[in-house]
Design a protein around this motif. Structure first.
Motif, short mmCIF file in Angstrom:
data_model
loop_
_atom_site.label_atom_id
_atom_site.label_comp_id
_atom_site.label_asym_id
_atom_site.label_seq_id
_atom_site.Cartn_x
_atom_site.Cartn_y
_atom_site.Cartn_z
N VAL A 230 0.84 -1.21 0.00
CA VAL A 230 0.00 0.00 0.00
C VAL A 230 0.88 1.26 0.00
N SER B 200 2.09 2.01 -3.48
CA SER B 200 1.09 2.63 -4.35
C SER B 200 0.80 4.08 -3.94
N ALA B 201 0.79 4.34 -2.64
CA ALA B 201 0.49 5.70 -2.19
C ALA B 201 1.66 6.65 -2.46
N HIS C 132 2.84 5.72 -6.75
CA HIS C 132 1.66 6.02 -7.58
C HIS C 132 2.01 5.96 -9.07
N PHE D 185 -5.99 8.28 -7.92
CA PHE D 185 -5.10 8.00 -6.79
C PHE D 185 -5.83 7.18 -5.73
N THR D 186 -7.07 7.56 -5.44
CA THR D 186 -7.86 6.83 -4.44
C THR D 186 -8.11 5.40 -4.89
N THR E 164 -4.79 3.26 -4.81
CA THR E 164 -4.36 2.86 -3.47
C THR E 164 -5.32 1.84 -2.86
#
Lengths: 239, 101
Positions: free
Chosen positions: A58, A61-62, A65, A150-151, A154
């Motif tokens: 996670v 990805s955050a 990105h 982005f949301t 993630t």
């Protein structure tokens, strides 16, 4: 509250409050982020299978990105490459994002906005924004698609990392046609004449040829060079 | 430790690459806005970039895959008539059907 934090919040607030997103922006964002969420779920599942923790997947990805580089880095590290080599591979894949940021041009009004919004630059958010005619529309579309993407990215990684074993086999394979469709649907509205069509065909041709031998990330950069002859032809015509 | 190094390093380099592109565009400045924006390479750059990315999706490692090509063509035909999201659904469905078939 630290001053830097307040400044960053204010910048993000200004970006998010550009304008109420139009329904077409939402459609663009949903289309792009749905595919991205599934794609990122595949990354999350693969990362956990490779020995990463859920939170490492996670965090990747955050903080990064950028799907292609995350998968490339994961594969390189899993294949026995050193961390520095894996980092170099991932960075190479991401060089195209600099060109996308350059192409966005006047979307970012101030340096604070540029610092805050740079993290949202992706193939999808930049591609969607570049289909808009004015700077204000590009800015609104970029922020809308960027934040939703982005949301989704993630959240998809979290779902894939946490429930990766339940992911249907071949999920990546069934996703590939949708990814191809996304970029085809983005580029077509930009082709308004022979010059744009020739540039698109040349860029695609160069990329396909280069993809057979060049490392990931480089073919797109080589394909982007198709703008050079097109610009030179225009210059000669003007003279 | 190697994983965190990769994540942290990639986060930093990726952000700098993005910011570098944005900063270059800013340096180009006001003279690039307005009418001159439609000229030359910068105006064509989005077309070339998106076409190049689409090509990598259709032909991974340079190998053109018919289901992906059909998906892209279906989406390209549908996009001006139906809009973005229906075009993706059309292209994705066409590609998936051909894959399964």
């Amino acid at each position: 509250m630290p001053a830097g934090y307040a400044t960053a919040r204010a910048a993000v607030g200004r970006l998010a409050a550009v304008k109420t997103p139009g329904s077409s922006d939402i459609r663009l964002a949903v289309g792009a982020s749905t595919g991205a969420a599934v794609y990122s779920a595949v990354f999350g599942a693969l990362a956990v299978q490779s020995g990463w923790s859920v939170w490492q997947a996670v965090a990747a990805s955050a903080l990064v990105h950028a799907g292609g580089s995350q998968l490339a880095g994961l594969a390189a590290l899993g294949g026995g490459a050193s961390p520095v080599a894996a980092l170099a591979v991932g960075t190479l894949v991401n060089l195209r994002l600099g060109v996308f940021g350059f192409a966005l041009g006047d979307v970012f009004g101030s340096w604070r906005d540029r610092f805050a919004a740079s993290h949202l630059v992706s193939d999808e958010s930049a591609g969607a924004a570049l289909t808009r005619a004015t700077a204000a529309e590009r800015r609104r579309t970029f922020v809308t698609v960027g934040l939703i993407l982005f949301t989704g990215w993630t959240a998809g990684t979290l779902a894939g990392a946490a429930f990766g074993t339940a992911l249907p086999a071949g999920a990546r394979g069934s996703l590939d046609p949708a990814a191809a469709a996304v970029f085809a649907a983005l580029v077509v509205p930009l082709v308004r004449g022979v010059r744009e069509a020739a540039t698109a065909v040349a860029a695609a041709g160069v990329t396909v040829v280069a993809a057979a031998w060049a490392p990931p990330g480089v073919p797109v950069l080589l394909g982007a060079l198709a703008v050079v002859p097109a610009a030179l032809v225009r210059k000669r015509v003007k003279v | 430790m190697a994983i965190w190094f990769l994540i942290g390093g990639l986060a930093v380099t990726t952000y700098l690459v993005r910011l570098g592109g944005v900063a270059l565009a800013a340096r180009r400045g006001a003279k690039a806005s307005g009418e001159s924006r439609a000229d030359g390479m910068v105006a064509l750059l989005p077309v070339a970039l998106l076409a190049a990315v689409a090509a990598t999706q259709v032909a991974p490692q340079g190998d053109v895959r018919p289901p992906l090509l059909c998906a892209a063509l279906a989406a390209a035909v549908a996009a001006p008539r139906l809009g973005f999201l229906p075009a993706i659904l059309t292209g994705g469905t066409v590609g998936a059907l051909i894959t399964w078939w």
